[in-house]
Scaffold this active site. Sequence first.
Site, mmCIF file in Angstrom:
data_model
loop_
_atom_site.group_PDB
_atom_site.id
_atom_site.type_symbol
_atom_site.label_atom_id
_atom_site.label_comp_id
_atom_site.label_asym_id
_atom_site.label_seq_id
_atom_site.Cartn_x
_atom_site.Cartn_y
_atom_site.Cartn_z
ATOM 1 N N HIS A 158 0.812 -1.225 0.000
ATOM 2 C CA HIS A 158 0.000 0.000 0.000
ATOM 3 C C HIS A 158 0.838 1.265 0.000
ATOM 4 O O HIS A 158 0.311 2.349 -0.188
ATOM 5 C CB HIS A 158 -0.931 -0.007 1.215
ATOM 6 N N ASP A 367 3.325 9.353 -0.776
ATOM 7 C CA ASP A 367 2.140 8.583 -0.384
ATOM 8 C C ASP A 367 1.942 7.474 -1.407
ATOM 9 O O ASP A 367 2.059 7.722 -2.607
ATOM 10 C CB ASP A 367 0.907 9.509 -0.400
HETATM 11 P P1 ADQ Z 1 -3.301 5.964 4.724
HETATM 12 O O1 ADQ Z 1 -1.907 6.460 4.877
HETATM 13 O O2 ADQ Z 1 -4.053 5.779 5.965
HETATM 14 O O3 ADQ Z 1 -3.341 4.632 3.869
HETATM 15 P P2 ADQ Z 1 -5.232 7.283 2.776
HETATM 16 O O4 ADQ Z 1 -5.114 6.588 1.487
HETATM 17 O O5 ADQ Z 1 -5.398 8.748 2.621
HETATM 18 O O6 ADQ Z 1 -4.006 7.090 3.766
HETATM 19 O O7 ADQ Z 1 -6.484 6.673 3.500
HETATM 20 C C1 ADQ Z 1 -7.021 7.263 4.607
HETATM 21 C C2 ADQ Z 1 -8.450 6.756 4.801
HETATM 22 O O8 ADQ Z 1 -8.791 7.015 6.144
HETATM 23 C C3 ADQ Z 1 -9.436 7.479 3.915
HETATM 24 O O9 ADQ Z 1 -10.451 6.610 3.521
HETATM 25 C C4 ADQ Z 1 -9.971 8.557 4.838
HETATM 26 O O10 ADQ Z 1 -11.299 8.931 4.609
HETATM 27 C C5 ADQ Z 1 -9.857 7.912 6.191
HETATM 28 N N1 ADQ Z 1 -9.586 8.977 7.163
HETATM 29 C C6 ADQ Z 1 -8.507 9.745 7.269
HETATM 30 N N2 ADQ Z 1 -8.665 10.658 8.253
HETATM 31 C C7 ADQ Z 1 -9.884 10.460 8.757
HETATM 32 C C8 ADQ Z 1 -10.659 11.078 9.777
HETATM 33 N N3 ADQ Z 1 -10.222 12.109 10.483
HETATM 34 N N4 ADQ Z 1 -11.883 10.583 10.018
HETATM 35 C C9 ADQ Z 1 -12.340 9.561 9.301
HETATM 36 N N5 ADQ Z 1 -11.671 8.952 8.338
HETATM 37 C C10 ADQ Z 1 -10.464 9.392 8.063
HETATM 38 C C11 ADQ Z 1 -2.374 3.754 3.269
HETATM 39 C C12 ADQ Z 1 -1.345 4.406 2.348
HETATM 40 C C13 ADQ Z 1 -2.053 5.204 1.258
HETATM 41 C C14 ADQ Z 1 -3.021 4.313 0.498
HETATM 42 C C15 ADQ Z 1 -3.930 3.554 1.449
HETATM 43 C C16 ADQ Z 1 -4.762 2.519 0.717
HETATM 44 O O11 ADQ Z 1 -0.472 5.250 3.091
HETATM 45 O O12 ADQ Z 1 -1.111 5.760 0.361
HETATM 46 O O13 ADQ Z 1 -3.817 5.086 -0.358
HETATM 47 O O14 ADQ Z 1 -3.166 2.869 2.455
HETATM 48 O O15 ADQ Z 1 -3.979 1.656 -0.028
#
Ligand code: ADQ
Length: 469
Positions: A158, A367
């Site tokens: 990921h 990311d």
């Molecule tokens: P993350 O680093 O956690 O994931 P991201 O892809 O942005 O980053 O996913 C975050 C998820 O958590 C989103 O669905 C978002 O809505 C939710 N989220 C974040 N903050 C929140 C909040 N305050 N309240 C509720 N929900 C919240 C890792 C990798 C990424 C990759 C994903 C999936 O770092 O690059 O995209 O896995 O593979």
Amino acid sequence: MSRLIVVSNRVSVTKGRGAAGAQGGLAVAMNGALRARGGIWFGWSGNEVDRFTGQLTMQRADGFTTATIDLEPHDVDEYYNGYANRTLWPLFHYRIDLAEYENEFGMGYERVNERFANSLVPLVEDDDVVWVQDYHFLPLAERLRAQGLKNRIGLFLHIPWPPARLFVSLPFHERLVAAMLHYDVIGFQSVEWLESFLHYCRKELHADVDEDVGIVRHEGRTTVARAFPIGIDHKEFMELGESDAARRAHDRLVGSARNRTVVIGVDRLDYSKGLPERIDAMERLFNQHDDMVNKLLYIQIAPPSREDVRSYQEIRATLEQKTGQFNGAHSDVDLVPIRYVNRGFGRAELFGFYRAAKIGLVTPIRDGMNLVAKEYVAAQDPADPGVLILSRFAGAAEQLTDALLVNPLNHDEVTRAIWTAMNMPLAERKERWEALNAVVRDSDVIGWAADFIEQLSGNSTEALEPAMH
Ligand code: ADQ
């Protein structure tokens, strides 16, 4: 249809729609995939026990079964907080300055991978396909093979894969990648990460690499490596957008913005997300233009994560200090320009917030993909869409080319992008959004999982499509 066994560090079942909270992208993605197909999700319970027993706790979830094991406290310190989050995470996000190389971390990581393999093997039936998630389990396939497992085993990473020049700073890097090559399929978020991996395999392992089709041959084994960009559960998210919770969140934010343009950031509190740099860009914007306090409101939602790791405590302190200073300097008696909120929200509420924000600010320094960018696009009002400002260093930038792409380290560029977005005519906003939305809608998490599983289930590597599809 053969069963699907998913393995990941944590198993987090979303309790019905809209309750995923701040569990991160993986939880959101896996619930979608397992609910659509059925199977077992295996991982750490999150609990600690004095002595490891390997005993499984099995539970029926929404359309699938979960199987979890407990770990010992030193497993958690060395494998999870240690090797995974203090060695691999910073290194894979290009932060070799933060990567810590401790022998105990490496040993704990190997031990936990062995423990996972021992507990998993009895659950696996002959034609199951095993799909392992992320950097916590890079050597797991090797351990499973050592116990005689002949099933198809795949890994999806990921997070980014760093350039070979950085990756070689990891002690025993050859051993780790040689162990990874026991997977039949390795998936990456973007072509850039895929290319870095293939380059490493050729240059450092001297493996036989076919870059056109993404095949690595090494020590008698063949691994297919491809880009499978992850998406959101678009249909489910759009349904959440119809809910009262989404509408209430939207109205609440619009009402409290008092005619200011709302800029939103939603990120786990992590140094890879570029949060202090965003505040620096805001600082320039406020210094360059008069009366910004009446024009712009920046909401940053950032629930803390990995709070046992010092670099995360530090980034939190840095942000608190910077937002405090910024607000002190730029507030009016009745207007505060940055609202910094340290907690998670339900996904329906997030939808409402995204829609209320005319600018989505997604500027990670590095990311794997970034699903917030995709959620922001999905949540926009087609008749009056907002503008996505996206870091070119997020995997998502390969797909979302109609966003305003920026280098998040170049504060002037980010400042300019915010100003451009604030002043962008409706026609251009619509044109960009329609192109972005088509990508987000047409490459969702259901298709992502189906593509990966199809590649994993195939017994032949003969008729491969090109590495990126
Ligand atoms: P993350 O680093 O956690 O994931 P991201 O892809 O942005 O980053 O996913 C975050 C998820 O958590 C989103 O669905 C978002 O809505 C939710 N989220 C974040 N903050 C929140 C909040 N305050 N309240 C509720 N929900 C919240 C890792 C990798 C990424 C990759 C994903 C999936 O770092 O690059 O995209 O896995 O593979």
